[in-house]
Design an enzyme around this catalytic site. Structure first.
Site, PDB file in Angstrom:
ATOM      1  N   ASN B 240       0.818  -1.214   0.000  1.00 28.05           N
ATOM      2  CA  ASN B 240       0.000   0.000   0.000  1.00 28.05           C
ATOM      3  C   ASN B 240       0.850   1.261   0.000  1.00 28.05           C
ATOM      4  OD1 ASN B 240      -2.999  -0.653   0.233  1.00 28.05           O
ATOM      5  ND2 ASN B 240      -2.032  -2.117   1.596  1.00 28.05           N
ATOM      6  N   GLU B 241       2.132   1.109   0.351  1.00 32.99           N
ATOM      7  CA  GLU B 241       3.000   2.283   0.424  1.00 32.99           C
ATOM      8  C   GLU B 241       3.148   2.929  -0.946  1.00 32.99           C
ATOM      9  OE1 GLU B 241       6.937   1.707   2.077  1.00 32.99           O
ATOM     10  OE2 GLU B 241       7.107   3.877   2.353  1.00 32.99           O
ATOM     11  N   ARG B 242       3.369   2.090  -1.954  1.00 27.51           N
ATOM     12  CA  ARG B 242       3.587   2.662  -3.275  1.00 27.51           C
ATOM     13  C   ARG B 242       2.349   3.390  -3.761  1.00 27.51           C
ATOM     14  NH1 ARG B 242       5.172  -1.885  -6.784  1.00 27.51           N
ATOM     15  NH2 ARG B 242       4.919  -3.159  -4.948  1.00 27.51           N
ATOM     16  N   ILE B 245       2.210   6.767  -1.787  1.00 29.02           N
ATOM     17  CA  ILE B 245       3.182   7.781  -2.173  1.00 29.02           C
ATOM     18  C   ILE B 245       2.881   8.320  -3.566  1.00 29.02           C
ATOM     19  CG2 ILE B 245       5.615   8.237  -2.660  1.00 29.02           C
ATOM     20  CD1 ILE B 245       6.378   6.292  -0.561  1.00 29.02           C
TER      21      ILE B 245
END
Ligand SMILES: Cc1cc2nc3c(=O)[nH]c(=O)nc-3n(C[C@H](O)[C@H](O)[C@H](O)COP(=O)(O)OP(=O)(O)OC[C@H]3O[C@@H](n4cnc5c(N)ncnc54)[C@H](O)[C@@H]3O)c2cc1C
Lengths: 372, 400
Positions: B240-242, B245
């Site tokens: 989910n980080e990508r 960001i």
């Protein structure tokens, strides 16, 4: 938001992939490269039989009346297969030019181009540099007769008709003219280029009958518009070729071992391949932008075409250069197919004016937009 | 092929626009002193009006919106320079992890406060010994009755100094190979034994911190996933980080470079008349548009109810480097004016230049992003890993 090809268009793609991988594998491009043929006339005939040349031609003129998105799909697949056929000259350029004509030329030539009865080409270049009006001075039309010489015409030896950019001898206005290349006074001089899988010739005209495409002059006879529209289709060819080069490089890297493991496991190679993928995705998205502008005849076309064209030229260059690099010595041999794409990449990158000219156009479009 | 909304999408966009026009405050992004207060107030306003965390279930403060609707609102919101940074980690990374692994009670307790902006979360993953190689982390957790006792150090923890909670990966068993001995928790940042020390970045700002743990007690019911299964849970967060960001190049975009090139004089002519400058600008335009239309392709997939392809993985890689290049170019055009930091308006380029390297490292460095594309998208072999299968406490380290 519906920024993808439709299910029907993807079906057409599947058919194209099936046909081209069966009838026009790279061995066909190689046959033309190594032999004496000007093009693969057998494949061309089959393409005509499939009706591809009629794709975007209106039904009133013997075509299928599909939009240009279908043509984009075909262009991408033709680019991927390197099929050595005069499709781009006849369809993206000559047919498009003639379809845009408001004169009798349209009724005369369009149906024949649509059914592939004749092959068309476009004659623009006279001197070094992008095909711009100020570089077109040597071909003139007097009383409906064309004289002068045009250079580096793709499919110039094959074509039955040419759309020639020439100047009215009296007014000096630049316009596009249809010329029957079977006429007396036409001379053809084969030119060897970096990509022998595509035919090139210079054409000379000595008092040859020429019919204007447009009944009125202005805007350099629709030349800019023709180039913008064709640029989108060429960008799709470039995209297909770039992706084919990436796949080739990837497959080779997975199978080639060095220092006890596949070279595809080394980061320097992995990152090259990843960057090729990035360039292709950017180019693909920009090509879709071009396709949208082409299909909807959007006012953004000149900007969209330049964006697609620059991205696709860059992606094709990177992918073909690195494909050879990843193949090592094998990539530098005549026998391996890497150079077929490397050659085509450079040919396509300059055939409508090079990357720097398109970049210049791109920024000029934005300047004009933002000044308004 | 078109960019048009469907009827439903268009009406949703119109609603979003109307609400934003009436409610979005004037602001200048994440770089003002009061950004945290402004961000919290804005988040609360969205929450109260039903515009927060759109794709979440209603019971947790969302709206049960489709992914397309969430994207439409995000696009519309992005037209305003509103500070949303403080919630990226909590809403974008902690929440999906909580949804997958926390108890129903915990979800009911924590998710609505994430949506309303009342509670800010941070990500306690990276350590001095584990950044790109996150699974090499050493912060130790030991079970003690109903609690775990945590000792060690995290680093680069963005927003730890104003966060209420944190997601934390620890090593619970150093005798197992590195991916196997990890356990994942969430914790109250005000727990006894947690110490936050700011780190000064090259920009002079301090957005991230060192976080020290000394005998910090975390109740076992704040463990997410099974003991020893922390890596799997961390992957949920990282996936989910990508998405959180994204690709945004911030203020250093094509238009910034184009505008400046039109103003700055180069040998008596505006810089933009120079062919080299035009070529450079065109490159950036193509990349920026390429990313934008790649987003459009993904959104089309969502619109059709399909899962977007892997093409979005190029976003951060391309955008982060481009922002750095553009900042650098602008400074070059301005010469000494560009490097002097005492001019409020013109020092923006120098500030962006000093901030830009961080984006190429945070959330997966360029090299790691290239590896991800190579391995997950192109199916190329993984790098050789000499630590594979080796008990963690026998893996070589850089320590002398
Ligand atoms: C602005 C900013 C905010 C951050 N916020 C947070 C946060 O909130 N929470 C958090 O947990 N972390 C955060 N981080 C940490 C970030 O995730 C790490 O910095 C990042 O993962 C890189 O790790 P590292 O700094 O240890 O560098 P290293 O991993 O030591 O990398 C050093 C260099 O080696 C390269 N490298 C490493 N491994 C490989 C490999 N296998 N192949 C090729 N090259 C490699 C890297 O690309 C890099 O160039 C933040 C970082 C920054 C810059």
């Amino acid at each position: 938001m519906n920024f993808e090809f439709s299910a029907e268009q993807n079906l057409l793609r599947e058919q194209a992939v099936g046909f081209l991988s069966d009838r026009a594998p790279l061995s066909v491009a190689r046959r033309v490269l190594d032999g004496d043929e000007t093009h693969a006339s057998d494949v061309w005939q089959e393409i005509v039989n499939l009706g591809w040349t009629a794709t975007a031609v209106p039904e009133s003129h013997g075509g299928f009346g599909f939009g240009h998105l279908e043509l984009c799909v075909l262009a991408e697949e033709l680019g991927r297969s390197l099929a050595p056929v005069p499709f781009s000259s006849s369809v993206y350029l000559a047919t498009e030019a003639v379809a845009g004509a408001d004169s009798l030329v349209r009724d005369d030539w369009l149906p024949r181009l649509a059914v592939g009865e004749v092959i068309g080409c476009v004659a623009l270049y006279e001197v070094t540099g992008a095909p711009k009006p100020d570089r077109m001075k040597g071909c003139t039309v007097t009383d409906g007769r064309l004289s002068g010489r045009k250079r580096w015409i793709t499919d110039g030896d094959i074509a039955d008709m040419a759309v020639v950019a020439a100047r009215d001898a009296v007014t000096g206005d630049l316009g596009l003219y249809a010329v029957d290349l079977g006429s007396d006074g036409v001379g053809r001089f084969t030119v060897e280029t970096i990509d022998p899988t595509r035919n090139h010739a210079d054409l000379s005209f000595d008092n040859v009958p020429a019919s204007p495409l447009m009944t009125s002059t202005g805007e350099a006879g629709g030349l800019r518009r023709l180039l913008d529209r064709a640029a989108v289709l060429f960008a799709f060819e470039q995209l297909g070729g770039a992706e084919a080069s990436l796949n080739m490089a990837r497959d080779y890297a997975l199978g080639r071992y060095a220092f006890g493991r596949p070279i595809a496991g080394y980061q320097a190679i992995k990152h090259k391949l990843a960057r090729m993928y990035v360039a292709i995705q950017l180019a693909r998205s920009n090509c879709y932008y071009g396709a949208w502008a082409l299909a909807t005849d959007a006012p953004e076309l000149p900007l969209a075409a330049a964006t697609a064209r620059v991205s696709a030229s860059q992606a094709y260059r990177e992918c073909t250069e690195e494909n050879i690099q990843i193949h090592g010595g094998m990539g530098f041999t005549w026998e391996f197919d890497c150079h077929l794409f490397y050659r085509r990449a450079k040919l396509l990158s300059v055939n409508l004016g090079g990357e720097y000219d398109w970049k210049h156009q791109l920024i000029s479009c934005i300047e004009a937009d933002q000044a308004a | 092929m078109d960019f048009d909304d469907t009827l439903e999408e268009a009406s949703f966009r119109a609603q979003a626009r109307t609400w934003l026009t009436e409610n979005a405050p004037d602001h200048e992004g994440d770089h003002t002193d009061d950004f945290l207060d402004v961000a919290k107030a804005w988040q609360k306003a969205k929450y109260d009006a039903g515009w927060a965390c759109l794709s979440w279930p209603k019971e947790w403060g969302g709206r049960d919106a489709t992914p397309v609707e969430a994207k439409i609102f995000a696009d519309e919101e992005a037209r305003y320079k509103l500070p949303v940074g403080p919630f990226l980690i909590g809403q974008g990374m902690a929440a999906p992890t909580m949804m997958a692994y926390a108890s129903e009670e915990q979800k009911a307790r924590y998710l609505p406060k994430l949506a309303s902006g009342e509670e800010v979360w941070c990500q306690l993953f990276s350590e001095p010994a584990g950044g790109s190689d996150l699974a090499a982390l050493r912060t130790r957790s030991v079970r003690d009755g109903d609690d775990w006792v945590v000792n060690g150090q995290k680093i680069w923890t963005s927003g730890a100094h104003y966060s209420d909670l944190g997601i934390l990966v620890t090593r619970s068993d150093p005798s197992l190979p590195k991916h196997m001995g990890l356990t994942y928790f969430f914790l109250d940042m005000r727990s006894a034994g947690v110490e936050v020390k700011p780190i000064k970045q090259i920009s002079g700002q301090s957005n991230f911190n060192e976080v020290y743990f000394t005998d910090v007690r975390i109740p076992d019911n704040q463990r997410l996933g099974a003991v020893g299964d922390g890596w799997r849970v961390a992957l949920t967060t990282l996936m989910n980080e990508r998405a959180a960001i994204g690709g945004g190049g911030g203020t250093m975009n094509f238009q910034t470079a184009f505008d400046l090139a039109g103003e700055v004089d180069l040998d008596g002519q505006p810089a933009i008349t120079d062919r080299g400058v035009r070529g450079q600008l065109a490159d950036w335009y193509c990349k920026e548009k390429g990313l934008e239309f790649t987003g459009a392709r993904s959104q089309s997939a969502l619109s059709r109810g399909e899962t977007p392809g892997p093409e979005n993985s190029i976003g951060k890689l391309v955008a982060a480097k481009q922002a750095q290049d553009i900042a650098s170019f602008c400074i070059e055009l301005l010469g000494m004016t560009g490097v002097s930091m005492d001019h409020e308006e013109l020092s923006a380029y120098a500030e962006a230049y000093l901030g830009a390297p961080g984006s190429r490292i945070a959330g997966g460095s360029d090299e790691i992003m290239l590896n991800i594309i190579a391995e997950r998208v192109l199916g190329l072999p993984q790098d050789i890993r000499v630590d594979k299968g080796v008990p963690f406490n026998e893996v070589p380290t850089g320590a002398k």
